[in-house]
Scaffold this active site. Structure first.
Site, PDB file in Angstrom:
ATOM      1  N   VAL A 122       3.558 160.578 -57.388  1.00 23.72           N
ATOM      2  CA  VAL A 122       3.194 161.774 -58.306  1.00 23.72           C
ATOM      3  C   VAL A 122       2.746 160.986 -59.558  1.00 23.72           C
ATOM      4  O   VAL A 122       3.344 160.112 -59.998  1.00 23.72           O
ATOM      5  CB  VAL A 122       4.214 162.868 -58.531  1.00 23.72           C
ATOM      6  CG1 VAL A 122       4.495 163.351 -56.989  1.00 23.72           C
ATOM      7  CG2 VAL A 122       5.462 162.168 -59.200  1.00 23.72           C
ATOM      8  N   SER A 123       1.903 161.811 -60.184  1.00 23.71           N
ATOM      9  CA  SER A 123       1.102 161.430 -61.690  1.00 23.71           C
ATOM     10  C   SER A 123       0.566 160.095 -61.654  1.00 23.71           C
ATOM     11  O   SER A 123      -0.375 159.914 -60.529  1.00 23.71           O
ATOM     12  CB  SER A 123       2.369 161.475 -62.708  1.00 23.71           C
ATOM     13  OG  SER A 123       1.656 161.417 -63.978  1.00 23.71           O
ATOM     14  N   ASN A 124       1.153 159.004 -62.245  1.00 29.35           N
ATOM     15  CA  ASN A 124       0.539 157.660 -62.119  1.00 29.35           C
ATOM     16  C   ASN A 124       1.015 157.153 -60.913  1.00 29.35           C
ATOM     17  O   ASN A 124       0.120 156.408 -60.263  1.00 29.35           O
ATOM     18  CB  ASN A 124       0.987 156.832 -63.272  1.00 29.35           C
ATOM     19  CG  ASN A 124       0.265 157.180 -64.645  1.00 29.35           C
ATOM     20  OD1 ASN A 124      -0.609 157.831 -64.716  1.00 29.35           O
ATOM     21  ND2 ASN A 124       0.817 156.386 -65.571  1.00 29.35           N
ATOM     22  N   GLY A 135       0.691 158.898 -58.237  1.00 27.96           N
ATOM     23  CA  GLY A 135      -0.033 159.363 -57.190  1.00 27.96           C
ATOM     24  C   GLY A 135      -1.553 158.574 -57.413  1.00 27.96           C
ATOM     25  O   GLY A 135      -2.121 158.522 -56.413  1.00 27.96           O
ATOM     26  N   GLY A 149       0.451 163.449 -55.138  1.00 29.43           N
ATOM     27  CA  GLY A 149       0.575 164.681 -56.207  1.00 29.43           C
ATOM     28  C   GLY A 149       0.263 164.384 -57.736  1.00 29.43           C
ATOM     29  O   GLY A 149       0.540 163.269 -58.131  1.00 29.43           O
TER      30      GLY A 149
END
Length: 605
Positions: A261-263, A265, A285
């Site tokens: 998720v985030s970085n 992702g 994500g």
């Protein structure tokens, strides 16, 4: 079998760093046992201790043991990423918190050409079945340390009997105290000598704090995909050591899944570009991903740092915290300053706020994302992120920032100064990888200039992305290196993003990446989730859970559905979906409120 040291730890060091024809060489292998009151998923803490605002204690505050540092790091990662509040649903409606006894293997890895290594770690649960081998590979969210994906990949993977491989993707919490010349060892304990996880190159300042994302001399984001691939490769080698009679474990005989998720992702999507059948599927994500030909996220971040404090005055009903009434005077002053600099229009604060808001809207930021961005604005995250990423993109060392930003510990009076040993000992466990936080602050070296031009530092950061100076060209070259390309054909991918994401706005990231991937023939499903913003942990605040739903349930659902297809192709892969869930407010979350794609609606749970 490696000889065991005290505490159940085995260590071996590869003879030489670098790569071989068989793949990367991993340095300083460690093996630790985690059973009974110290298991893999929560370090034995369980849900109640994870919910506690009090960190697990260090018996000796300035010198924690490796077990203490690890336990606090896992506690910090859970609290920073997941919504663990009673009624929030984690461990009940979605996710898993069941104890997972097993072993951990850890080492350092290095991508070709990198100055600094990244951490890799593999958790192998006792429930792992070599005859049905599976491996989940994950990169930490944000710039977090090595356990920064455990609430996502660990929760799902360990419950499925899979090994889980992690990477800090060249960032992480291996801070280095330039004053004390102290950093952290492989086991997370502080030290001033030995094989430290991160020692910066020649710094132009003897004071302050250096950390890997900003000061490694590398551009970690450009290598996120390779970091994740090396974590997977390390996982396969760790399984060879854990189950030598079943070796070799390969991508051909081991089911593999990339998730983040985030970085993290973003790292998943960058790994999807790499040739070879290393991964069977990917789930990303709220990915931080920029595509060539479109303005990079750095452009938005520097614009937000300048304009968002003023722009938020054009919206009502902002989420709390931060307490907007307390921020309003400073925000109004920002509008005035921007007007004086010719950067917004309008004869009063209201008109100036509308001008700032319109500029952000023109850049692609919707009103819902702007509203959710109030949290990052209140904590001054935009400036800290811009300063860190500019340093990384330009490969600047400590003390070399072109806009004169640096980082320092704070003393008892809250001012920058040398770090007490008791504070320094917490950084590896609790640092987010981008200060401020854990007693480390961003320091603006433009004090003299800022007295005459309060926006000097922020405009300097923005000019690194838009100007034509040597430093700007250097930073933009690093940004270009980090742009995503299309994934390889035939790889199943699910991208999940909240429509209200105020930190990594969907319109500037996933909405641009998915068409790029599809044009290249990618096998991709796209879930856009209404009422979801970037930080599930903010749902601990009552006003946030009235407005928003967690994003992690959709990550787990996508992994379930992809996994079912990999196990039996008769199960359909996820399809595109615009998800319309209902926030829980103060009632316990029910599964039916989430409207998870691919699952028939049923009453109640």
């Amino acid at each position: 079998m490696l000889p065991l040291l005290s505490g159940g730890t085995a260590i071996a060091t590869a003879a030489t760093p670098g790569h071989t024809d068989e793949g990367p060489v991993f340095e300083q292998w460690r093996e630790t046992q985690h059973r009974g009151s110290d298991e893999l998923l929560t370090a034995g803490l369980g849900i109640e201790a994870l919910r506690s605002t009090s960190a697990p204690a260090f018996a000796r505050p300035a010198q924690p043991t490796a077990d203490e540092a690890r336990r606090r790091a896992i506690w910090s990662s859970w609290r920073g990423i997941a919504d663990l509040t009673p009624g929030g649903g984690f461990g009940d409606v979605y996710g898993n918190l069941q104890a997972a006894p097993g072993r951990e293997f850890s080492a350092y890895a290095r991508v070709p050409g990198a100055r600094q290594p990244h951490r890799v770690l593999v958790q192998v649960p006792d429930s792992f079945d070599p005859a049905h081998a599976c491996l989940v590979a994950a990169a930490s969210s944000g710039s977090r340390g090595i356990y920064g994906a455990i609430p996502v990949a660990g929760s799902w993977g360990l419950a499925h009997g899979c090994a889980v491989a992690y990477t800090d993707k060249g960032a992480g919490s291996d801070y280095y105290d330039l004053d004390a010349r102290a950093g952290f060892q492989a086991d997370g304990t502080p030290a001033t000598q030995g094989a430290l996880a991160f020692v910066p190159g020649e710094a132009t300042t003897p004071h302050g704090i250096a950390f890997k994302h900003a000061h490694s001399g590398d551009n970690p984001e450009a290598d996120w995909g390779r970091h994740l691939l090396q974590a997977l490769q390390f996982g396969l080698q760790a399984l060879d050591r854990a189950y030598p009679r079943s070796a070799p474990f390969t991508a051909a005989n081991t089911r593999t899944l990339g998730v983040g998720v985030s970085n993290g992702g973003g790292a998943v999507l960058r790994a999807a570009e790499i040739d070879g059948d290393w991964f069977d599927a990917m789930v990303a994500g709220e990915p931080n991903v920029s595509v060539a030909g479109a303005p990079p996220l750095f452009d938005f971040v520097t614009q937000a740092a300048l304009l968002m404090p003023c722009a938020l005055l054009a919206l009502d009903d902002l989420p709390q915290p931060p307490l907007q009434a307390q921020l309003a005077p400073a925000s109004a002053q920002r509008c005035t300053t921007l007007k004086s600099a010719g950067q917004v229009q309008g004869d009063d604060t209201a008109a100036q706020a509308r001008s700032a808001r319109q500029q952000l809207a023109d850049a692609g930021l919707g009103e819902d994302a702007l509203r959710a961005g109030a949290f990052s604005t209140g904590l001054d995250l935009w400036r800290a992120i811009a300063a860190t990423y500019a340093s990384a993109y330009g490969r600047y060392g400590a003390g070399e920032h072109p806009c004169a930003y640096g980082f320092s510990a704070t003393g008892a009076d809250g001012r920058p100064g040398p770090a007490p040993a008791g504070l320094r000992s917490t950084w590896w466990s609790e640092g987010s990888g981008i200060p401020p936080g854990s007693g480390v602050v961003l320091v603006d070296g433009n004090a003299a200039r800022s007295a005459e031009d309060p926006l000097y530092g922020l405009n300097c950061l923005r000019a690194l992305g838009t100007g034509d100076s040597a430093d700007a060209r250097r930073v933009r070259a690093g940004i270009a290196e980090a742009a995503a390309r299309a994934p390889r054909r035939g790889l199943p991918i699910v991208v999940i993003h909240g429509l209200h994401d105020g930190l990594v706005p969907i319109g500037m990231t996933s909405d641009r990446y998915v068409p790029l991937a599809r044009k290249a023939g990618a096998q991709i499903a796209y879930w856009r989730v209404d009422h979801a913003q970037h930080f599930d942990s903010l749902l601990a605040f009552p006003d946030y859970r009235k407005r928003y739903v967690p994003l992690l349930p959709y990550m787990f659902a996508a992994m379930d559905q992809v996994w079912a297809h990999l196990e039996d192709p008769a199960h359909a892969l996820p399809q595109d979906a615009l998800v319309q869930p209902t926030p829980r407010a103060e009632a316990p979350l029910l599964r039916g409120q989430l409207s998870i794609p691919g699952i028939p609606a049923t009453p109640g749970r």
